[in-house]
Design a protein around this motif. Structure first.
Motif, mmCIF file in Angstrom:
data_model
loop_
_atom_site.group_PDB
_atom_site.id
_atom_site.type_symbol
_atom_site.label_atom_id
_atom_site.label_comp_id
_atom_site.label_asym_id
_atom_site.label_seq_id
_atom_site.Cartn_x
_atom_site.Cartn_y
_atom_site.Cartn_z
ATOM 1 N N VAL A 21 -11.616 -5.742 11.331
ATOM 2 C CA VAL A 21 -12.927 -6.382 11.476
ATOM 3 C C VAL A 21 -13.949 -5.714 10.569
ATOM 4 O O VAL A 21 -14.693 -6.381 9.842
ATOM 5 N N GLU A 22 -13.980 -4.383 10.590
ATOM 6 C CA GLU A 22 -14.963 -3.631 9.788
ATOM 7 C C GLU A 22 -14.799 -3.878 8.292
ATOM 8 O O GLU A 22 -15.774 -3.825 7.538
ATOM 9 N N HIS A 23 -13.561 -4.125 7.852
ATOM 10 C CA HIS A 23 -13.303 -4.309 6.422
ATOM 11 C C HIS A 23 -13.152 -5.777 6.028
ATOM 12 O O HIS A 23 -12.744 -6.083 4.906
ATOM 13 N N GLY A 24 -13.479 -6.675 6.941
ATOM 14 C CA GLY A 24 -13.461 -8.094 6.633
ATOM 15 C C GLY A 24 -12.078 -8.673 6.392
ATOM 16 O O GLY A 24 -11.934 -9.658 5.656
ATOM 17 N N SER A 122 -0.314 -7.396 2.465
ATOM 18 C CA SER A 122 0.519 -6.299 2.956
ATOM 19 C C SER A 122 -0.151 -4.947 2.739
ATOM 20 O O SER A 122 -0.053 -4.060 3.590
ATOM 21 N N GLU A 123 -0.844 -4.784 1.627
ATOM 22 C CA GLU A 123 -1.537 -3.528 1.353
ATOM 23 C C GLU A 123 -2.646 -3.285 2.380
ATOM 24 O O GLU A 123 -2.794 -2.169 2.895
ATOM 25 N N ASN A 124 -3.416 -4.317 2.670
ATOM 26 C CA ASN A 124 -4.478 -4.177 3.671
ATOM 27 C C ASN A 124 -3.904 -3.954 5.065
ATOM 28 O O ASN A 124 -4.462 -3.188 5.858
ATOM 29 N N ASP A 125 -2.790 -4.607 5.364
ATOM 30 C CA ASP A 125 -2.129 -4.383 6.645
ATOM 31 C C ASP A 125 -1.758 -2.913 6.794
ATOM 32 O O ASP A 125 -1.979 -2.298 7.847
#
Length: 142
Positions: A21-24, A122-125
Motif C-alpha cells: 500500500v505504501e509503495h503503490g 515479481s521484483e516488487n513482490d
C-alpha cells in the motif's frame, strides 16, 4: 530451532501488505509456509484473482523445498530449464520459480519457512516480502 508462529506469520503478512500500500503496488496476496512447506497463514487483498493463492503458494513452496530464493530459482529456470521442469514434476507441478518466493531464516541462519508474495511485478513482490520478513524479526533471502 526457531519456528514461525501464527502470530509471526500474521505480522509478516500485515507488514508485506502495508509495504504494498505504501509503495503503490497492485493488491497483494501473501502466504507463509513452515519449513516443511505447510501453510501457516494466507491473506489476499480485495479484488485479487482466485489464482493468486496458487501462485503465492508455488513461489513459497519452491523456495522452501529447495532452500533457495525465488530469485535463485528464476535464474536456474533460465539457465537449466530441464532441471526446473523435473523439479516441478517431482513436486506435482506446484513450483513457481520467480521472484516473490522469500526464504525466512532464523537467528541461526537456518531456513524456518518461506513467504510467497504475488500481485505486482515479481521484483516488487520480493521487495514487499523482504520488508514483511524483516518486520517480524527474521532474516529474508529474496
Amino acid at each position: 530451532m526457531t519456528t514461525i508462529t501464527l502470530e509471526a506469520a500474521t505480522q509478516m503478512i500485515a507488514a508485506t501488505t502495508a509495504y504494498g500500500v505504501e509503495h503503490g503496488l497492485k493488491p497483494l496476496s501473501v502466504i507463509v509456509l513452515d519449513a516443511g512447506g505447510h501453510p501457516i497463514a494466507f491473506a489476499r487483498a480485495n479484488d485479487t484473482s482466485p489464482a493468486r493463492y496458487a501462485i503465492a503458494h508455488g513461489k513459497a513452496y519452491g523456495a522452501v523445498m529447495m532452500g533457495m530464493s525465488g530469485t535463485t530459482l528464476n535464474t536456474m529456470a533460465k539457465e537449466r530449464p530441464e532441471f526446473i521442469t523435473a523439479l516441478n514434476t517431482a513436486l506435482g507441478g506446484t513450483v513457481v520459480p520467480v521472484q516473490g518466493g522469500v526464504l525466512v531464516k532464523g537467528a541461526d541462519g537456518k531456513v524456518i519457512g518461506a513467504m510467497g508474495v504475488t500481485g505486482d511485478t515479481s521484483e516488487n513482490d520480493a521487495d514487499a516480502g523482504q520488508a514483511g520478513v524483516i518486520a517480524a524479526g527474521f532474516t529474508p533471502e529474496i
